[in-house]
Every structure is written in C-alpha cells, then in structure tokens.
Design an enzyme around this catalytic site. Structure first.
Site, PDB file in Angstrom:
ATOM      1  CB  CYS A 117       2.373  -4.184   3.602  1.00  0.00           C
ATOM      2  SG  CYS A 117       1.187  -4.491   2.268  1.00  0.00           S
ATOM      3  CG  HIS A 257       1.289  -6.659   6.833  1.00  0.00           C
ATOM      4  ND1 HIS A 257       0.268  -5.754   6.633  1.00  0.00           N
ATOM      5  CD2 HIS A 257       1.485  -7.287   5.641  1.00  0.00           C
ATOM      6  CE1 HIS A 257      -0.134  -5.819   5.381  1.00  0.00           C
ATOM      7  NE2 HIS A 257       0.583  -6.750   4.763  1.00  0.00           N
ATOM      8  CG  ASN A 287      -2.615  -6.750   2.799  1.00  0.00           C
ATOM      9  OD1 ASN A 287      -2.371  -5.710   3.395  1.00  0.00           O
ATOM     10  ND2 ASN A 287      -1.717  -7.365   2.063  1.00  0.00           N
TER      11      ASN A 287
END
Length: 330
Positions: A117, A257, A287
C-alpha cells in the site's frame, strides 16, 4: 527553516474504477458479517470489484490514459513508467511492460515495484530521483490493484476491507514552487508475518495442498497491523513535515492511504491534523492498496477540494511492513 525547492511536480492524475459495486449488504449474502459490523470497524460501506476479464494492467492502463490526456502528453513521450502493484497479472514479465504495450509507450523504460500500500509514494520518490538526474523528462507512476483476486471471500476479517482500482500520475521536473518538497520512507521486515500471502513465490511454490489451505490468499493479524499502522504513519508524517520545514498547521489537506477509517482518524489525531482537513473515500472504495492515494488525489482535484498551491501531506502503510509520508505543493 527554509522550505526546500521542489524538484518534481504532479502535472496530472487519472483513475480507473471497475463498474461493479459490492455493498456491505451484498457481502452479507456470502460471508458471516453485516453492514453494522463492517461500518463500525472500518467505515467502509461499499467497494469496487473487477470482473474476471479485467486485469490489473487493464485498470492501470485506463488510469494512465486519463492522466496522460489531462497532461496533454503522448504515450510515446513517456520516459519512465513505474507501476506499483501487489496483484500483478503474472510474475513474469512485469505489469509495467503489459501497461506499456497497452499504452504504446514504446520509448519508456518500465518496471514494477512491490511495497504494497505504500507503493505509490515509493514510486513517486523513485521517479523524482530519475527526473532529477535527467534520466528522462516525463515519468508516469501507476498504482494498480486487483485485490479481489487475492482475498479469501470466506474470511470476514479481510474480505470486507479491500477493493479494486487504479490511479496514475504524470510527473515532470518542477518549474517553480509546485511539487514534492520532502518524503520519508521506512520498512521493517521483522513484522512481515502480520500481513502476507504465505505461498506462491519461489520459497513456497503453490501446489494442490497449498491451494486447499488457501495459502495463496491474504492473511492478516488485524490488531497488530492497526497498532503499527497508526504509529508508523504518524512518525513518518512528523519526519516528512520536519524535512519540509513545516508543521501540521501548515498543511491544507491530508490525502492518506485509505485502509480503514479508524486508522485514518487515529493517524490524523496523532499527526495534529483535524479530520476536516483529511480527504476520505474509503467508505466508497475500501482499501485499494497502492491505488488509493492517486485515486483520492484525482477525485479531490476533480471535485475542487484540492486546489493549486495547496500544501498536501500523504501517508501510507502496507505489507512488508512498509510505510512513508510525502509533503508536496499541488
């Protein structure tokens, strides 16, 4: 402290999102969970899921085309193509080469990076280095993830979290005050087992027994990931702000994020940034790994929430464990 002069700037962004929307109520039909449980723990209400025929390279190329069109840059003018993905369509060759072929970016050199990520921020810093050294004039950084292909749809602790999508950014050397001011990146392999796929690589090639155990799918220690995500992102934000000669009060917008709303809220709190300065879309997308920050940037700019001249902080955290932060003027 004098604010450093940016060396590269964001010229444009783009995004690609699959059409299919999977809501929490849809998940109730396939796994033992419910909308209230998911919303309270994650803030996620829905996510995008790509169909079987849509690949990470397809999504990455779609986001890249949008970014290139907005920058009025031809694919043939791209010199550097960096693709962050934890879900490559295949292990050899790179997804970057597949995207290069789809775009017709025949003059670029391209490669994948794997920082989960955190990968988009890592990729921007790598592009910054190449451009600063005049290894090219135009860099294209892409985050493309088909997370639905690597999660266990019977595991409610992970399948509710993730979605599919891609984001991209065109970067050039800065012509003034706009661009990347500072960044801070870290990793700690001692915490690798907290978020991983046990099999599928050269150490543990996938076989029938591994498939039966679902060793090729994501395994996560949620409590440990949450605790370390907040601690590490808050520290990275502090380091990047200090390097930029700024404090949290100087930041106009935080684009983090999008892992989990509670993680975003805790990171903002410990970083000293009010939530009304944080851009959040995790409720709509979940996500999407390294695609989350470029997609959020693209949406924020398109909606007018992100305006030219704004001072922006981005923070990320992912498997590895990896994390990082970046301060830039939009």
């Amino acid at each position: 402290m004098t604010i450093p002069t940016p060396s590269v700037e964001f010229v444009s962004t783009g995004r690609f999102l699959p059409e299919r929307i999977m809501t929490n109520h849809d998940l109730e039909e396939i796994v033992a969970t419910d909308d209230v449980w998911i919303t309270e723990r994650t803030g996620i209400k829905e996510r995008r899921v790509a169909d079987a025929d849509t690949t990470a390279a397809d999504m990455g190329a779609g986001a890249a085309r949008m970014a290139l069109d907005r920058a009025d840059v031809s694919p043939e003018d791209v010199d550097i193509l960096i693709v962050s993905t934890a879900t490559p369509d295949r292990l050899l060759p790179s997804t970057a080469c597949d995207i290069q072929r789809r775009l017709g970016a025949k003059n670029a050199f391209g490669f994948d990076l794997q920082a989960a990520c955190s990968g988009f921020l890592y990729g921007v810093s790598m592009a910054e280095g190449f451009l600063a050294l005049h290894r090219g004039d135009v860099a294209l950084v892409v985050g493309a993830e088909k997370m639905s292909s690597i999660i266990d749809w019977e595991d409610r602790t992970t399948c509710v979290l993730f979605g599919d999508g891609a984001g991209a950014a065109v970067l050039k050397r800065s012509a003034g005050v706009r661009g990347v001011i500072s960044s801070h990146h870290r990793s700690d392999g001692e915490m690798a087992d907290y978020l991983m796929r046990p099999a599928g690589g050269s150490q543990t090639p996938l076989d029938a027994e591994g498939l039966a155990r679902k060793d090729h799918l994501v395994k996560m220690s949620g409590r440990e990931v949450f605790k370390n995500a907040v601690r590490c992102m808050a520290d990275a934000a502090e380091q990047a702000l200090e390097a930029a000669g700024m404090t949290a009060d100087d930041i106009d917008l935080m684009v983090p994020h999008q892992a989990n709303l509670r993680i975003i809220e805790a990171t903002a709190k410990y970083s000293g940034i009010p939530m009304d300065k944080a851009y959040v879309n995790v409720d709509r997308y979940g996500n999407m790994g390294s695609a989350t920050i470029p997609i959020a940037l693209d949406e924020a700019a398109e909606s007018g929430r992100l305006q030219p001249g704004m001072r922006v902080l981005s923070v990320a955290f992912g498997a590895g464990l990896t994390w990082g932060a970046m301060v830039y003027r939009w």
